[in-house]
Design an enzyme around this catalytic site. Structure first.
Site, short mmCIF file in Angstrom:
data_model
loop_
_atom_site.label_atom_id
_atom_site.label_comp_id
_atom_site.label_asym_id
_atom_site.label_seq_id
_atom_site.Cartn_x
_atom_site.Cartn_y
_atom_site.Cartn_z
N ASP A 160 0.85 -1.21 0.00
CA ASP A 160 0.00 0.00 0.00
C ASP A 160 0.88 1.25 0.00
OD1 ASP A 160 -2.28 -1.66 0.23
OD2 ASP A 160 -1.90 -1.85 2.37
N HIS A 187 -5.42 -3.62 5.55
CA HIS A 187 -5.05 -3.92 4.17
C HIS A 187 -6.23 -4.52 3.41
CE1 HIS A 187 -2.77 -4.93 0.65
NE2 HIS A 187 -3.15 -6.19 0.76
#
Ligand code: NAD
Ligand code: LMR
Length: 322
Positions: A160, A187
């Site tokens: 990310d 996530h």
């Protein structure tokens, strides 16, 4: 000092390139590759690369590499300083990460039980999805064995950060490698929150900010869609997993400058696990750092994500305890 790294799921789409990068790492002197299939070939192949690391391939039963080497998880895990876990099935278009729970929860539970038995002091870097739930599963499994150390059970959210850096770097006309965006939360989808307000010199329009935020949150879906049924991010994830593990190893070796985001047990919000910047040390996470000031726009996303995140965490806790 020499370090052993073990990759669980080393035959897979992430596992193979990740094992390649770990074989090249100057931090690693011993690499063990474990999977239910294919690791004899992966290890034999990697063994021809001239680097400072030995390599062994392990399977649950016969067929390891070198042929004389001990088989099984125990040999793969024994003396490991870091265990990276990308074992499990990936998404196909139309699926959420949570749709992987039924298959991957059991895989992670079994593998972490073995970590608790054979390398209870290792740092575990968990990649298998859904990370929001697999990290709590790992923690509960280790608690039952009496060897849980919250500093050493880590969900890898580095991809990310990589995506946020790439997207904002490109938007700013800067080398993305010179940007370091803090990404907090979890996530999966809206639980991923990049804090673009903290990027120096970046003043996007509201529309641009929204587009970059949502693209980072759903970057995984972009790859799943493009791969059209052939899986999810593997190469970028192998890179991200390598960066994460390399930083853990450097901190273990005494580098006191390592700060990176990780999904860990946390008291920063009312979610029991949360990704934020963490200071790393000789024993994994030395301190879970705060995430600084956030804007009203970011606070809106944070408020929205927390119920989802907490639900996904509880699902993992319940699975491990039932
Ligand atoms: P893949 O199917 O290509 O590889 C998975 C590997 O795991 C296979 O080789 C399989 O044999 C192995 N495996 C299955 N059960 C096992 C067990 N019990 N023990 C050991 N190995 C086992 O999948 P992939 O693309 O490498 O993705 C792996 C996982 O990583 C997926 O769950 C995916 O969603 C996740 N992922 C996470 C991130 C992240 O940012 N955290 C990014 C990308 C992918
Ligand atoms: C990603 O972010 O690429 C991974 O979590 C894989 C996925 O399912 O999107």
């Amino acid at each position: 000092m020499g370090k052993k790294v073990c990759v669980l799921g080393a035959g897979g789409g992430i596992g193979q390139p990740l094992s390649l990068l770990m074989k090249l790492s100057p931090q690693v002197t011993e690499l063990s590759c474990y999977d239910i299939v294919g690791t004899a070939g992966v290890a034999a192949d990697l063994s021809h690369i001239p680097s400072n690391s030995s390599v062994t391939g392990h399977l649950p039963s016969a067929g390891t590499w070198p042929p004389t080497h001990d088989t099984g998880l125990e040999a793969a895990l024994k003396d490991a300083a870091v265990v990276v876990i990308p074992a499990g099935v990936p998404r196909k278009p139309g699926m959420t990460r949570d749709d992987l729970f039924n298959t991957n929860a059991g895989i992670v539970k079994t593998l972490v039980e073995a970590c608790g038995d054979f390398c209870p002091d290792a740092v575990l870097a968990i990649i298998s999805n859904p990370v929001n739930s697999t990290v709590p599963i790992a923690a509960e499994v280790l608690k039952k064995k009496g060897v849980y150390n919250p500093k050493k059970v880590l969900g890898v959210t580095t991809l990310d950060v990589c995506r946020a850096n790439t997207f904002v770097g490109n938007a700013m006309g800067k080398n993305p490698d010179d940007v370091d965006v803090t990404v907090i939360g979890g996530h999966a989808g809206i639980t991923i929150l990049p804090l673009f307000s903290q990027v120096e010199g970046f003043s996007p329009s509201d529309e641009e900010l929204e587009a970059l935020t949502v693209r980072t949150q759903f970057g995984g879906d972009e790859v799943v869609k493009a791969k059209a049924g052939a899986g999810s991010a593997t190469l970028s994830m192998a890179y991200a997993g390598y960066v994460f593990a390399e930083n853990v190893l450097k901190a273990m070796d005494g580098d006191d400058s390592i700060v990176q985001c990780a999904y860990v047990e946390s008291t920063l919000t009312d979610s029991p696990y949360f990704a934020s910047p963490c200071k790393f040390g000789k024993d994994g996470v030395e301190e879970v750092l705060g995430f600084g000031e956030i804007t009203a726009y970011e606070q809106g996303w944070l408020d929205k994500m927390l119920p989802d995140l907490k639900k996904q965490i509880q699902k993992g806790v319940d699975f491990a305890n039932n």
